[in-house]
Scaffold this motif. Structure first.
Motif, PDB file in Angstrom:
ATOM      1  N   PHE A  26      -1.540 -16.892  -8.594  1.00  0.00           N
ATOM      2  CA  PHE A  26      -0.508 -16.135  -8.459  1.00  0.00           C
ATOM      3  C   PHE A  26       0.981 -17.137  -8.827  1.00  0.00           C
ATOM      4  N   LEU A  27       0.586 -18.692  -8.090  1.00  0.00           N
ATOM      5  CA  LEU A  27       1.625 -18.749  -8.449  1.00  0.00           C
ATOM      6  C   LEU A  27       1.906 -19.643  -9.617  1.00  0.00           C
ATOM      7  N   ALA A  28       0.763 -20.208 -10.996  1.00  0.00           N
ATOM      8  CA  ALA A  28       1.011 -19.913 -11.905  1.00  0.00           C
ATOM      9  C   ALA A  28       1.876 -19.094 -12.828  1.00  0.00           C
ATOM     10  N   HIS A  29       1.409 -17.493 -11.954  1.00  0.00           N
ATOM     11  CA  HIS A  29       2.357 -16.491 -12.646  1.00  0.00           C
ATOM     12  C   HIS A  29       3.722 -16.502 -12.516  1.00  0.00           C
ATOM     13  N   LEU A  30       3.918 -16.441 -11.747  1.00  0.00           N
ATOM     14  CA  LEU A  30       5.317 -17.017 -10.247  1.00  0.00           C
ATOM     15  C   LEU A  30       6.244 -17.543 -11.218  1.00  0.00           C
ATOM     16  N   ARG A  31       5.468 -18.764 -12.025  1.00  0.00           N
ATOM     17  CA  ARG A  31       6.085 -19.738 -12.626  1.00  0.00           C
ATOM     18  C   ARG A  31       6.439 -19.504 -13.771  1.00  0.00           C
ATOM     19  N   SER A  32       5.346 -18.861 -14.133  1.00  0.00           N
ATOM     20  CA  SER A  32       5.453 -18.216 -15.730  1.00  0.00           C
ATOM     21  C   SER A  32       6.738 -17.157 -15.843  1.00  0.00           C
ATOM     22  N   GLY A  34       9.710 -18.200 -14.634  1.00  0.00           N
ATOM     23  CA  GLY A  34      10.815 -18.397 -13.684  1.00  0.00           C
ATOM     24  C   GLY A  34      11.119 -19.229 -11.675  1.00  0.00           C
ATOM     25  N   THR A  35      10.284 -18.638 -11.362  1.00  0.00           N
ATOM     26  CA  THR A  35      10.556 -18.874 -10.720  1.00  0.00           C
ATOM     27  C   THR A  35       9.254 -19.971  -9.969  1.00  0.00           C
ATOM     28  N   TRP A  36      10.105 -21.474  -9.620  1.00  0.00           N
ATOM     29  CA  TRP A  36       9.561 -23.061  -9.660  1.00  0.00           C
ATOM     30  C   TRP A  36       8.978 -22.881  -8.189  1.00  0.00           C
ATOM     31  N   GLY A  37       9.712 -21.855  -7.030  1.00  0.00           N
ATOM     32  CA  GLY A  37       9.444 -22.775  -5.391  1.00  0.00           C
ATOM     33  C   GLY A  37      10.732 -23.893  -4.896  1.00  0.00           C
ATOM     34  N   PRO A  38       9.933 -24.161  -3.998  1.00  0.00           N
ATOM     35  CA  PRO A  38       8.703 -24.611  -3.727  1.00  0.00           C
ATOM     36  C   PRO A  38       8.301 -23.359  -2.852  1.00  0.00           C
ATOM     37  N   PHE A  39       6.608 -23.751  -3.063  1.00  0.00           N
ATOM     38  CA  PHE A  39       5.707 -23.370  -2.517  1.00  0.00           C
ATOM     39  C   PHE A  39       5.491 -23.418  -1.288  1.00  0.00           C
TER      40      PHE A  39
END
Length: 75
Positions: A26-32, A34-39
């Motif tokens: 899920f976090l890898a999908h968000l990064r792909s 354009g949502t870079w975090g932080p988480f």
């Protein structure tokens, strides 16, 4: 990404590993997207090293930091 996800799930032997991989995916999908975090991920100390190793293994491009806090005593 679905093929990778299915391959990871087949290699898992417990529900805890599946939850770990679901979160990493899920976090890898968000990064792909354009949502870079932080988480922030909160987990028991007993699984902390496993989480860090799984992130480094499956998503080495995701930076991981570890912060451990204890209330009432110092670590």
């Amino acid at each position: 990404m679905r093929w990778d996800w299915e391959r990871w799930v087949r290699r898992c032997h417990s529900a805890a590993n599946v939850q770990t991989l679901q979160t990493i995916s899920f976090l890898a999908h968000l990064r792909s997207k354009g949502t870079w975090g932080p988480f922030l991920i909160v987990c028991p100390l007993s699984v902390l090293n496993n989480w860090i190793m799984e992130f480094e293994k499956f998503t080495p491009s995701v930076p991981v930091s570890c912060l451990m806090l204890a209330f009432g005593f110092e670590i």
